[in-house]
Design a protein around this motif. Structure first.
Motif, mmCIF file in Angstrom:
data_model
loop_
_atom_site.group_PDB
_atom_site.id
_atom_site.type_symbol
_atom_site.label_atom_id
_atom_site.label_comp_id
_atom_site.label_asym_id
_atom_site.label_seq_id
_atom_site.Cartn_x
_atom_site.Cartn_y
_atom_site.Cartn_z
ATOM 1 N N LEU A 5 0.804 -1.318 -0.232
ATOM 2 C CA LEU A 5 0.084 -0.069 -0.047
ATOM 3 C C LEU A 5 0.926 1.244 0.010
ATOM 4 O O LEU A 5 0.542 2.320 -0.772
ATOM 5 C CB LEU A 5 -0.762 -0.132 1.193
ATOM 6 C CG LEU A 5 -1.866 0.987 1.273
ATOM 7 C CD1 LEU A 5 -2.896 1.042 0.329
ATOM 8 C CD2 LEU A 5 -2.571 1.187 2.715
ATOM 9 N N TRP A 6 1.888 0.998 0.672
ATOM 10 C CA TRP A 6 2.820 2.272 0.875
ATOM 11 C C TRP A 6 3.592 2.665 -0.450
ATOM 12 O O TRP A 6 3.940 3.722 -0.585
ATOM 13 C CB TRP A 6 4.007 1.925 1.932
ATOM 14 C CG TRP A 6 4.788 3.202 2.123
ATOM 15 C CD1 TRP A 6 6.045 3.515 1.679
ATOM 16 C CD2 TRP A 6 4.351 4.297 2.953
ATOM 17 N NE1 TRP A 6 6.458 4.596 2.146
ATOM 18 C CE2 TRP A 6 5.381 5.240 3.233
ATOM 19 C CE3 TRP A 6 3.087 4.656 3.580
ATOM 20 C CZ2 TRP A 6 5.360 6.473 3.683
ATOM 21 C CZ3 TRP A 6 3.197 5.842 4.568
ATOM 22 C CH2 TRP A 6 4.307 6.637 4.449
ATOM 23 N N SER A 7 3.673 1.695 -1.598
ATOM 24 C CA SER A 7 4.158 2.107 -2.443
ATOM 25 C C SER A 7 3.087 2.829 -3.772
ATOM 26 O O SER A 7 3.764 3.433 -4.615
ATOM 27 C CB SER A 7 4.699 0.733 -3.471
ATOM 28 O OG SER A 7 3.684 -0.156 -3.872
ATOM 29 N N LEU A 8 1.956 2.957 -3.339
ATOM 30 C CA LEU A 8 1.208 3.462 -4.306
ATOM 31 C C LEU A 8 1.586 5.376 -4.180
ATOM 32 O O LEU A 8 1.749 5.738 -3.030
ATOM 33 C CB LEU A 8 -0.296 3.498 -3.713
ATOM 34 C CG LEU A 8 -0.924 2.220 -4.106
ATOM 35 C CD1 LEU A 8 -2.284 2.222 -3.499
ATOM 36 C CD2 LEU A 8 -0.641 1.577 -5.403
ATOM 37 N N PRO A 53 2.669 10.070 7.586
ATOM 38 C CA PRO A 53 1.646 9.244 7.200
ATOM 39 C C PRO A 53 0.829 9.680 5.724
ATOM 40 O O PRO A 53 0.817 10.741 5.814
ATOM 41 C CB PRO A 53 0.525 9.244 8.451
ATOM 42 C CG PRO A 53 1.557 9.783 9.549
ATOM 43 C CD PRO A 53 2.620 10.653 8.836
ATOM 44 N N ARG A 54 0.436 8.684 5.048
ATOM 45 C CA ARG A 54 -0.103 8.939 3.751
ATOM 46 C C ARG A 54 -1.713 8.889 4.150
ATOM 47 O O ARG A 54 -2.298 7.944 4.865
ATOM 48 C CB ARG A 54 0.193 8.185 2.693
ATOM 49 C CG ARG A 54 1.693 8.369 2.289
ATOM 50 C CD ARG A 54 2.025 7.494 1.318
ATOM 51 N NE ARG A 54 3.501 7.664 1.010
ATOM 52 C CZ ARG A 54 4.252 7.106 0.202
ATOM 53 N NH1 ARG A 54 3.691 5.934 -0.506
ATOM 54 N NH2 ARG A 54 5.462 7.415 -0.202
ATOM 55 N N GLN A 68 4.812 1.836 8.777
ATOM 56 C CA GLN A 68 5.001 0.668 9.047
ATOM 57 C C GLN A 68 3.860 -0.493 9.031
ATOM 58 O O GLN A 68 3.668 -1.528 8.765
ATOM 59 C CB GLN A 68 5.431 0.688 10.657
ATOM 60 C CG GLN A 68 6.503 1.348 11.103
ATOM 61 C CD GLN A 68 6.276 2.826 11.424
ATOM 62 O OE1 GLN A 68 5.436 3.468 10.521
ATOM 63 N NE2 GLN A 68 6.989 3.452 12.197
ATOM 64 N N ILE A 69 2.616 0.133 8.979
ATOM 65 C CA ILE A 69 1.232 -0.522 8.890
ATOM 66 C C ILE A 69 1.208 -0.461 7.162
ATOM 67 O O ILE A 69 0.897 -1.552 6.730
ATOM 68 C CB ILE A 69 0.283 0.177 9.328
ATOM 69 C CG1 ILE A 69 0.458 0.155 10.877
ATOM 70 C CG2 ILE A 69 -1.071 -0.633 8.920
ATOM 71 C CD1 ILE A 69 0.778 -0.897 11.676
ATOM 72 N N ALA A 70 1.267 0.411 6.390
ATOM 73 C CA ALA A 70 0.987 0.279 4.904
ATOM 74 C C ALA A 70 1.917 -0.539 4.347
ATOM 75 O O ALA A 70 1.520 -1.310 3.213
ATOM 76 C CB ALA A 70 0.940 1.845 4.384
ATOM 77 N N GLU A 71 3.036 -0.753 4.544
ATOM 78 C CA GLU A 71 4.089 -1.687 4.293
ATOM 79 C C GLU A 71 3.723 -3.076 4.376
ATOM 80 O O GLU A 71 4.229 -3.916 3.708
ATOM 81 C CB GLU A 71 5.312 -1.428 4.679
ATOM 82 C CG GLU A 71 6.173 -0.108 4.204
ATOM 83 C CD GLU A 71 7.259 0.395 4.712
ATOM 84 O OE1 GLU A 71 7.707 -0.256 5.869
ATOM 85 O OE2 GLU A 71 8.081 1.173 4.077
ATOM 86 N N VAL A 75 -0.859 -5.245 -2.119
ATOM 87 C CA VAL A 75 -1.757 -4.817 -3.085
ATOM 88 C C VAL A 75 -1.511 -5.399 -4.455
ATOM 89 O O VAL A 75 -0.463 -5.539 -4.807
ATOM 90 C CB VAL A 75 -1.975 -3.175 -3.406
ATOM 91 C CG1 VAL A 75 -2.556 -2.713 -2.054
ATOM 92 C CG2 VAL A 75 -0.801 -2.489 -3.616
ATOM 93 N N ALA A 76 -2.581 -5.618 -5.288
ATOM 94 C CA ALA A 76 -2.389 -5.930 -6.803
ATOM 95 C C ALA A 76 -1.606 -4.785 -7.508
ATOM 96 O O ALA A 76 -1.965 -3.476 -7.214
ATOM 97 C CB ALA A 76 -3.371 -6.432 -7.586
ATOM 98 N N ASP A 77 -0.985 -5.143 -8.726
ATOM 99 C CA ASP A 77 -0.219 -3.902 -9.482
ATOM 100 C C ASP A 77 -1.135 -3.097 -9.774
ATOM 101 O O ASP A 77 -2.499 -3.404 -10.167
ATOM 102 C CB ASP A 77 0.451 -4.475 -10.500
ATOM 103 C CG ASP A 77 1.772 -5.531 -10.296
ATOM 104 O OD1 ASP A 77 2.181 -4.923 -9.262
ATOM 105 O OD2 ASP A 77 1.903 -6.443 -11.000
ATOM 106 N N PRO A 78 -1.095 -1.781 -9.611
ATOM 107 C CA PRO A 78 -1.838 -0.648 -10.014
ATOM 108 C C PRO A 78 -2.176 -0.834 -11.443
ATOM 109 O O PRO A 78 -1.284 -1.188 -12.252
ATOM 110 C CB PRO A 78 -1.206 0.705 -9.721
ATOM 111 C CG PRO A 78 -0.096 0.188 -8.637
ATOM 112 C CD PRO A 78 0.182 -1.100 -8.893
#
Length: 79
Positions: A5-8, A53-54, A68-71, A75-78
């Protein structure tokens, strides 16, 4: 391959695939209560710099999530 999620990037959406096995069960339960469930679409609304935070949108609700949570939300590739 799944991203976290963090990579979005800001404005990018993806579908929650699964949770990392290392995610604390307390956090897992809370995230599911908030709507972060497998198959749910999530959008990164804001991605401030310097690790702040995002903000993510799940359904009609907005949540601030730390790295720390979002990582630990995969998620599936956007699209």
């Amino acid at each position: 391959m799944s991203n976290t999620l963090w990579s979005l990037r800001e404005g990018e959406a993806a579908t929650i695939d699964r949770f990392a096995p290392s995610l604390n069960p307390v956090w897992l339960r809370r995230l599911k209560e908030l709507g972060f469930t497998s198959g749910e679409e999530v959008t990164c609304v804001t991605a401030p710099r310097f690790g702040a935070p995002r903000v993510y949108r799940v359904g009609a609700t907005f949540f601030s999530v730390e790295s720390q949570i979002a990582e630990q939300l995969l998620v599936a590739d956007p699209a």
